[in-house]
Every structure is written in C-alpha cells, then in structure tokens.
Design an enzyme around this catalytic site. Structure first.
Site, PDB file in Angstrom:
ATOM      1  N   ARG A   1       0.868  -1.177   0.000  1.00 22.07           N
ATOM      2  CA  ARG A   1       0.000   0.000   0.000  1.00 22.07           C
ATOM      3  C   ARG A   1       0.908   1.230   0.000  1.00 22.07           C
ATOM      4  O   ARG A   1       1.966   1.223   0.652  1.00 22.07           O
ATOM      5  CB  ARG A   1      -0.864   0.052   1.267  1.00 22.07           C
ATOM      6  CG  ARG A   1      -1.998  -0.962   1.299  1.00 22.07           C
ATOM      7  CD  ARG A   1      -3.107  -0.610   0.314  1.00 22.07           C
ATOM      8  NE  ARG A   1      -4.231  -1.520   0.392  1.00 22.07           N
ATOM      9  CZ  ARG A   1      -4.365  -2.630  -0.348  1.00 22.07           C
ATOM     10  NH1 ARG A   1      -3.430  -2.959  -1.227  1.00 22.07           N
ATOM     11  NH2 ARG A   1      -5.433  -3.382  -0.227  1.00 22.07           N
TER      12      ARG A   1
ATOM     13  N   HIS B   1      -1.242  -0.101  -9.730  1.00 23.08           N
ATOM     14  CA  HIS B   1      -1.797  -1.016  -8.717  1.00 23.08           C
ATOM     15  C   HIS B   1      -2.422  -2.236  -9.397  1.00 23.08           C
ATOM     16  O   HIS B   1      -3.647  -2.412  -9.390  1.00 23.08           O
ATOM     17  CB  HIS B   1      -2.827  -0.306  -7.826  1.00 23.08           C
ATOM     18  CG  HIS B   1      -3.109  -1.069  -6.562  1.00 23.08           C
ATOM     19  ND1 HIS B   1      -3.521  -0.466  -5.404  1.00 23.08           N
ATOM     20  CD2 HIS B   1      -3.029  -2.401  -6.266  1.00 23.08           C
ATOM     21  CE1 HIS B   1      -3.700  -1.380  -4.458  1.00 23.08           C
ATOM     22  NE2 HIS B   1      -3.397  -2.571  -4.968  1.00 23.08           N
TER      23      HIS B   1
ATOM     24  N   GLU C   1      -3.598   7.228  -4.751  1.00 26.00           N
ATOM     25  CA  GLU C   1      -3.813   6.689  -6.105  1.00 26.00           C
ATOM     26  C   GLU C   1      -5.310   6.671  -6.428  1.00 26.00           C
ATOM     27  O   GLU C   1      -6.119   6.509  -5.513  1.00 26.00           O
ATOM     28  CB  GLU C   1      -3.217   5.270  -6.213  1.00 26.00           C
ATOM     29  CG  GLU C   1      -3.879   4.282  -5.273  1.00 26.00           C
ATOM     30  CD  GLU C   1      -3.210   2.909  -5.264  1.00 26.00           C
ATOM     31  OE1 GLU C   1      -1.974   2.827  -5.157  1.00 26.00           O
ATOM     32  OE2 GLU C   1      -3.970   1.921  -5.349  1.00 26.00           O
TER      33      GLU C   1
HETATM   34  C1  GLV Z   1      -4.869  -5.631  -3.584  1.00 24.77           C
HETATM   35  O1  GLV Z   1      -4.340  -4.574  -3.409  1.00 24.77           O
HETATM   36  C2  GLV Z   1      -5.370  -6.468  -2.534  1.00 24.77           C
HETATM   37  O2  GLV Z   1      -5.357  -6.046  -1.377  1.00 24.77           O
HETATM   38  O3  GLV Z   1      -5.806  -7.578  -2.834  1.00 24.77           O
END
Ligand code: GLV
Length: 312
Positions: free
Chosen positions: A231, A278, A260
């Site tokens: 994150r 991401h 983001e």
């Molecule tokens: C993606 O960021 C997740 O947490 O699965």
C-alpha cells in the site's frame, strides 16, 4: 432489492456472477448506498466490497441488518474492522489466491528497475540503438541481498522467488519466523542497512503507516532499490521522492501510491522508477479466483456455514 449489495468497479464477469448467483444489486460509491431507499438498505445482510474508498461505522449504519462485508482483495485496510466488529458484522478477504501474481510483479519491478529495462526499451523504440550504439551497462541483480519488509504470505512468496535468484534474504516482521535460514531484523532501519533491495509487503492501515521512513531510505543507501507492492501508505512518499530525486537511493519499482490513482506529479519526472497502476493481482486468472472466493464467502454466510476466509 435483494439482501446482497455489491459496491465497487467489478469486471463484467464478476458483475454477471454477482447478479446471477447472488441476485446482487451493484453500486460504485458509498454515496450511492446512502441514496438508496431506507427499505432497500434494511434488506441488505451481505455487502460484496471492492475498492479503496474507506468504509466506516457511519457507512455500516446505513445498512442496519448487515452481517457480512466480503472484501474483494487480501488487503482490507479500507474497511474499519473494529467498527464492523462492534456492530457484529463479519469481514472476509481473499488471501492466498493472489500471492503468486503479486510476487511475480514484485520480482519483475526489481529486475526492471535494476536492469533499467524502461530506459533500455526507450533506447530501442526511439531508434537510438543503430545510431548511438549500445545502451549503458546496468547492474547485476542475481546474487544481491534483499530485505522483505513484512514476511506474511506475500512476503514469503516473494522471498521464495528471490532465493532462486541466489539472493541473501533478510526480513523484518512483528516477530521472528521459521524460515530456511533467512536473517531476521527487529526493525526496518537495521534491515535496510543490511541489504541493497528493500521489498515492501506489509499490510496497509495505521499500524504500518510510513514504516519505510526517511531514516530507512538513508540506511538503504545509494545502491538501494525500493519495491512496493503493498500500500502507498507504508512508505513516507515525500521522503521517497526526495531520496529518488537526490540520489539517496538508486531507484524504485512501485505498484502502489498514496492517493492513487491521482499520484504525486513528482513521480512523473523521475527516470529511476518503474511505475505500475496497482495491478499486482490483475490477471484474468487471479481476479476470477478472487471473485469466486468473495462470492463463496457470501454463499457460506447466507447459508449459515463457516466463513472460508474470515478476518474478524
Ligand atoms: C490488492 O491490493 C489487494 O489487497 O488484494
């Protein structure tokens, strides 16, 4: 209105399955939940949750009969789990099914940045190769030392891959873990001092905020590469941008950012980064498995069976 509400930007096949298997109604924002008629909100007992918009106690109170929040994703930092618990609401997530994909991307980011694959690709696509000759030499990645920040399921999957690259593995975690001889550090500064590559695989949330701090980046030093697939909140982003701009570290490979998808424009001027939108778990196969696990948790809840992957 049925008793399953889904929130988020689901792929078409997940929307189809949510509607066909669970007769779910799908919305995309918390505000749309608030705008539903009260009688509809009262019927909701299970929420299929996807996304990063925070979902707290006030949002939960809009659904007074809610019993389950089934998260699409392993990271559930957007959901206030304490608030859910206080209301008797169970939370589930989708662990394990995405470990391989996220680990693949972490390794790809490390190699792409260390071997300067983006500028090298630009060298070819811009037509320079024939006129200017060979691209500059990059650095060797295999055999280096890697520090995993957070040795959970994903961190371990990354470390397993890096051992195939003959790397010396170090890690930090809340406590020392059973490993095949990897070196434990009780804090990220000590970890960063010991390695060239720092790979962040922490859970998100307030406990891990800015764990990769200015001091950690200074300890990593000028050969250091930071990879973050966790994150954006886990890294002090101003300190990271400073370190990338002034050469405190060599580079970064990043899949996640604070705020983001509106990322800090300073990132866009850097040449020593590889940036991804991401997409650690974003393959057809893995997203299908995540959607299935989310729905399986909802089915279990509705049938009164044990939840498959409970969080609280
Ligand atoms: C993606 O960021 C997740 O947490 O699965």
């Amino acid at each position: 209105m049925t008793n399953v509400l889904a929130i988020g930007h689901y792929a078409d096949h997940d929307q189809d399955a949510l509607r066909a298997d669970l007769l779910a109604r799908i919305v995309t924002t918390n505000a749309e939940i608030a705008a539903l008629p009260e009688t509809d909100r009262q019927q909701v007992t299970a929420l299929a949750f996807m996304g990063h918009e925070p979902f707290g106690g006030t949002d939960m109170d809009l659904l007074p009969n809610l019993g389950l929040i089934a998260n699409f994703g392993v990271g559930y930092d957007a959901i206030d789990v304490d608030a859910a618990g206080a209301r008797g609401v169970k939370v589930t997530n989708t662990p394990d099914v995405l470990n391989d994909d996220v680990a693949d991307l972490a390794v790809a980011l490390l190699i792409a940045q260390g071997r300067e694959m983006i500028p090298a690709s630009n060298w070819v696509t811009s037509g320079n190769w024939g006129t200017k000759g060979n691209f500059r030499l990059a650095r060797k990645i295999s055999g280096g030392s890697a520090g995993i920040v957070g040795l959970g399921r994903i961190g371990r999957t990354i470390a397993d891959r890096l051992t195939a690259f003959k790397m010396d593995i170090h890690y930090t975690s809340r406590r020392e873990k059973e490993t095949p001889g990897w070196t434990y550090h009780s804090n990220p500064v000590s970890l960063a001092k010991a390695v060239d590559y720092l790979i962040v695989a922490l859970v998100g949330g307030p406990d891990t905020e800015n764990q990769v701090s200015k001091t950690v980046l200074e300890a990593l030093g000028p050969r250091g590469i930071v990879v973050n697939i966790s994150r954006g909140s886990t890294v002090d982003e101003d300190a990271l941008l400073d370190a990338l701009e002034n050469g405190t570290i060599a580079g970064a490979g990043l899949d996640v950012f604070q705020g983001e998808p509106q990322i800090d424009p300073r990132f866009l001027k850097l040449e020593n980064v590889v940036l991804q939108p991401h997409q650690g778990s974003a393959t057809v196969e893995t997203r299908a498995a995540m959607g299935q696990l989310q729905r399986d948790n909802i089915h279990a809840f509705l049938a009164g069976r044990d939840l498959l992957t409970p969080v609280n």
